[in-house]
Design an enzyme around this catalytic site. Structure first.
Site, PDB file in Angstrom:
ATOM      1  N   LYS A   1      66.155  -1.529  12.020  1.00  0.00           N
ATOM      2  CA  LYS A   1      66.397  -0.211  11.429  1.00  0.00           C
ATOM      3  C   LYS A   1      65.222   0.746  11.584  1.00  0.00           C
ATOM      4  O   LYS A   1      65.383   1.954  11.539  1.00  0.00           O
ATOM      5  CB  LYS A   1      66.755  -0.354   9.937  1.00  0.00           C
ATOM      6  CG  LYS A   1      65.577  -0.581   8.988  1.00  0.00           C
ATOM      7  CD  LYS A   1      66.072  -0.457   7.538  1.00  0.00           C
ATOM      8  CE  LYS A   1      65.002  -0.456   6.476  1.00  0.00           C
ATOM      9  NZ  LYS A   1      64.340  -1.723   6.227  1.00  0.00           N
TER      10      LYS A   1
ATOM     11  N   HIS B   1      60.353  -8.993   0.201  1.00  0.00           N
ATOM     12  CA  HIS B   1      59.783  -7.829   0.898  1.00  0.00           C
ATOM     13  C   HIS B   1      58.861  -7.131  -0.094  1.00  0.00           C
ATOM     14  O   HIS B   1      59.294  -6.794  -1.190  1.00  0.00           O
ATOM     15  CB  HIS B   1      60.898  -6.889   1.371  1.00  0.00           C
ATOM     16  CG  HIS B   1      60.431  -5.878   2.380  1.00  0.00           C
ATOM     17  ND1 HIS B   1      59.424  -4.976   2.112  1.00  0.00           N
ATOM     18  CD2 HIS B   1      60.808  -5.634   3.657  1.00  0.00           C
ATOM     19  CE1 HIS B   1      59.212  -4.216   3.176  1.00  0.00           C
ATOM     20  NE2 HIS B   1      60.040  -4.602   4.125  1.00  0.00           N
TER      21      HIS B   1
ATOM     22  N   SER C   1      57.771  -1.044   1.513  1.00  0.00           N
ATOM     23  CA  SER C   1      57.232  -0.456   2.730  1.00  0.00           C
ATOM     24  C   SER C   1      55.993   0.371   2.422  1.00  0.00           C
ATOM     25  O   SER C   1      55.897   1.022   1.389  1.00  0.00           O
ATOM     26  CB  SER C   1      58.301   0.402   3.395  1.00  0.00           C
ATOM     27  OG  SER C   1      58.243   0.242   4.784  1.00  0.00           O
TER      28      SER C   1
ATOM     29  N   GLY D   1      56.609  -4.696   5.543  1.00  0.00           N
ATOM     30  CA  GLY D   1      55.649  -4.029   4.679  1.00  0.00           C
ATOM     31  C   GLY D   1      54.251  -3.949   5.259  1.00  0.00           C
ATOM     32  O   GLY D   1      53.336  -3.424   4.618  1.00  0.00           O
TER      33      GLY D   1
ATOM     34  N   GLU E   1      59.432 -10.031   8.841  1.00  0.00           N
ATOM     35  CA  GLU E   1      60.342  -8.980   9.320  1.00  0.00           C
ATOM     36  C   GLU E   1      59.608  -7.648   9.464  1.00  0.00           C
ATOM     37  O   GLU E   1      59.965  -6.665   8.813  1.00  0.00           O
ATOM     38  CB  GLU E   1      61.495  -8.808   8.326  1.00  0.00           C
ATOM     39  CG  GLU E   1      62.338 -10.041   8.103  1.00  0.00           C
ATOM     40  CD  GLU E   1      63.180  -9.951   6.822  1.00  0.00           C
ATOM     41  OE1 GLU E   1      63.002  -8.997   6.039  1.00  0.00           O
ATOM     42  OE2 GLU E   1      64.005 -10.849   6.599  1.00  0.00           O
ATOM     43  N   PRO E   2      58.552  -7.603  10.282  1.00  0.00           N
ATOM     44  CA  PRO E   2      57.810  -6.343  10.396  1.00  0.00           C
ATOM     45  C   PRO E   2      58.648  -5.253  11.063  1.00  0.00           C
ATOM     46  O   PRO E   2      59.339  -5.523  12.052  1.00  0.00           O
ATOM     47  CB  PRO E   2      56.614  -6.712  11.280  1.00  0.00           C
ATOM     48  CG  PRO E   2      57.036  -7.924  12.027  1.00  0.00           C
ATOM     49  CD  PRO E   2      58.013  -8.654  11.158  1.00  0.00           C
ATOM     50  N   GLY E   3      58.618  -4.061  10.518  1.00  0.00           N
ATOM     51  CA  GLY E   3      59.276  -2.911  11.138  1.00  0.00           C
ATOM     52  C   GLY E   3      58.195  -1.958  11.617  1.00  0.00           C
ATOM     53  O   GLY E   3      57.802  -1.974  12.778  1.00  0.00           O
ATOM     54  N   ARG E   4      57.659  -1.168  10.693  1.00  0.00           N
ATOM     55  CA  ARG E   4      56.727  -0.108  11.084  1.00  0.00           C
ATOM     56  C   ARG E   4      55.485  -0.635  11.796  1.00  0.00           C
ATOM     57  O   ARG E   4      54.895   0.072  12.616  1.00  0.00           O
ATOM     58  CB  ARG E   4      56.350   0.747   9.879  1.00  0.00           C
ATOM     59  CG  ARG E   4      55.467   0.066   8.866  1.00  0.00           C
ATOM     60  CD  ARG E   4      54.942   1.053   7.821  1.00  0.00           C
ATOM     61  NE  ARG E   4      55.958   1.518   6.901  1.00  0.00           N
ATOM     62  CZ  ARG E   4      56.410   2.774   6.840  1.00  0.00           C
ATOM     63  NH1 ARG E   4      55.931   3.672   7.648  1.00  0.00           N
ATOM     64  NH2 ARG E   4      57.332   3.108   5.962  1.00  0.00           N
TER      65      ARG E   4
HETATM   66  C1  LIG Z   1      63.222  -2.219   6.105  1.00  0.00           C
HETATM   67  C2  LIG Z   1      63.094  -3.675   6.046  1.00  0.00           C
HETATM   68  C3  LIG Z   1      62.069  -4.331   6.765  1.00  0.00           C
HETATM   69  C4  LIG Z   1      60.991  -3.599   7.511  1.00  0.00           C
HETATM   70  O1  LIG Z   1      60.052  -3.057   6.634  1.00  0.00           O
HETATM   71  P1  LIG Z   1      58.700  -2.404   7.155  1.00  0.00           P
HETATM   72  O2  LIG Z   1      58.049  -1.913   5.931  1.00  0.00           O
HETATM   73  O3  LIG Z   1      59.044  -1.337   8.112  1.00  0.00           O
HETATM   74  O4  LIG Z   1      57.898  -3.500   7.790  1.00  0.00           O
HETATM   75  C5  LIG Z   1      62.058  -5.701   6.740  1.00  0.00           C
HETATM   76  N1  LIG Z   1      62.978  -6.421   6.047  1.00  0.00           N
HETATM   77  C6  LIG Z   1      63.967  -5.822   5.344  1.00  0.00           C
HETATM   78  C7  LIG Z   1      64.942  -6.669   4.618  1.00  0.00           C
HETATM   79  C8  LIG Z   1      64.042  -4.442   5.318  1.00  0.00           C
HETATM   80  O5  LIG Z   1      65.015  -3.859   4.596  1.00  0.00           O
END
Ligand SMILES: *Cc1c(COP(=O)(O)O)cnc(C)c1O
Length: 443
Positions: free
Chosen positions: A97, A225, A228, A265, A302-305
């Protein structure tokens, strides 16, 4: 290992270039989820992102002054290597996402990351890249029943839950699922406080684990989590300790607990404080303390940013300008300038964190020697007063047609845009540097 991956990367990029050539001239716009591969270009050695933007704006001409993005995929690759170096016990599952640009997903897939998906469409997108279903965690605690069945049909087993009704839904639609119990964290200091919406508190866990038994569902692990853009690395330590407690509880009730998912996060902006290394130091220590036995547990995150924030830079064009005067606290008359830009709060600047006081921006033109700065407002292009990027920035006087560049724009920007008022996603360009390619070939 990394040698093979680097070579693979080149092959993929070459393929893209091939496709890019075929597509050239057809359509030069694209968006975050559907990149047109013609936007991949090989550039000269050592070229910086700012130089690339400069060349691009010079060459685009008066009929294409649309806002655009530049993505440095090598930054993503470096982030991946750094993640594996700093967190050697943890396999990253990238949170789709955050930025679902195909080339980002493809790059990460080739490097061997897993993916965190939250919907049917995200699952299909990741599967379409050839990622095995086992490398997907369906990390949305509240899932639409038809999406659960879709996951079952495609062999996606790992999924999170945090309440009774979700267990009932999964028991009915996907009895072979491997359930991961998401717990709350103390994340009130984060920019996005996810525990308001997701996670079971510890006193609830026993009942959930028992219910899973009654429903014949297997619980395989625990996730959380920390929220963020967290400012507090210790949150990880508390959450890992809580996860240990739930692990033991699960075993007590006969579940084969073997997966720990430490969520996202992690910071992704250049120069963010506390730095990534401060988070990893806390995490490694807590993992060694609470999960010392490496054979006992598989650890994922689950790193995103973290992977994408610093890789993307946005270039916006000034399409309008106004001046006003106001009297300051010393009674002096001051000039205030308003600029209208061609992307904004209904485009890629939709999230609060990308707007307001802390926005990192600079004019593309070298204004180093400009003597005077003016308080300025930056508006977006839509016909509503809500479309504003910042009203508190000090800038030299700029003109219509000038460009402003924004750094650290890769996270939650392209993936959350709307097409309100008919303004569409900016295009994304992917410059690949010759010198970087040569270095990887020599390895
Ligand atoms: C949005 C989300 C992430 C990513 O979070 P970041 O802060 O961007 O690393 C990971 N896991 C879940 C379940 C999320 O909803």
């Amino acid at each position: 290992m990394s040698q093979i991956q680097d070579l693979l990367l080149q092959d993929t990029y070459k393929k893209h270039l091939q496709v890019g050539k075929q597509l050239k001239g057809k359509d030069s716009t694209c968006n975050g989820t559907d990149d047109l591969l013609s936007n991949v270009t090989i550039v000269k050695e050592g070229m910086s992102v700012v130089e690339f933007i400069q060349n691009k704006t010079d060459s685009l001409g008066p009929d294409n002054q649309d806002a655009f993005y530049v993505a440095d995929l090598y930054d993503v690759v470096n982030k991946y290597h750094n993640f594996c170096k700093e967190l050697s016990r943890v396999k990253p599952f990238y949170a789709v996402k955050c930025n679902s640009s195909k080339l980002v997903l493809q790059t990460l897939a080739i490097l061997g990351t897993g993916f965190d998906c939250a919907s049917k469409v995200e699952i299909d997108l990741v599967l379409s890249l050839g990622v095995p279903a086992d490398d997907i965690v369906y990390a949305n605690t509240c899932k639409q029943p038809s999406h659960i069945r879709h996951a079952a049909k495609n062999g996606v087993l790992k999924m999170t839950f945090d309440c009774e009704s979700e267990l009932l839904k999964v028991a009915e639609n996907h009895p072979a699922a491997e359930m991961i119990l998401r717990i709350v964290t103390n994340d009130t200091d984060s920019v996005s406080v996810l525990s308001k919406k997701f996670g079971a508190c510890l006193p609830k866990c026993e009942g959930l684990l028992k219910l899973a038994n009654i429903l014949n569902l297997q619980v395989v692990g625990v996730s959380f989590h920390i929220g963020s853009k967290s400012k507090r690395p210790e949150t990880f330590s508390w959450a890992i300790a809580d996860a240990r407690y739930v692990f033991d509880l699960g075993r007590k009730f006969g579940h084969a607990m073997r997966l720990l998912d430490i969520g996202g996060g992690f910071p992704g902006d250049d120069n963010f404080q506390p730095a990534f290394s401060e988070f990893t130091a806390v995490i490694n220590k807590a993992l060694d303390q609470y999960f010392p036995n490496k054979e006992e547990v598989e650890i994922i995150a689950e790193p995103g940013r973290y992977f994408v924030a610093s890789a993307f830079t946005a270039a916006l064009n000034i399409i309008g300008k106004k001046e006003d005067y106001f009297t300051d606290i010393d009674g002096k008359e001051q000039r205030k300038l308003s600029y209208y830009l061609n992307d904004g709060a209904f485009g890629t600047f939709r999230l609060d964190e990308l707007r307001g006081k802390g926005v990192k921006l600079k004019p593309l033109k070298d204004y180093q020697h400009a003597q005077k700065h003016f308080p300025s407002i930056l508006w977006g292009p839509c016909c509503t007063d809500h479309d504003i990027i910042t009203e508190e920035v000090s800038l030299p006087e700029l003109e219509i047609g000038d460009w402003i560049i924004f750094s650290n724009m890769g996270a939650y920007s392209l993936s959350v845009t709307s097409t309100f008022n008919g303004f569409h996603h900016p295009a994304v360009y992917y410059p690949l540097r010759k010198d970087k390619i040569t270095i990887t070939q020599k390895m």
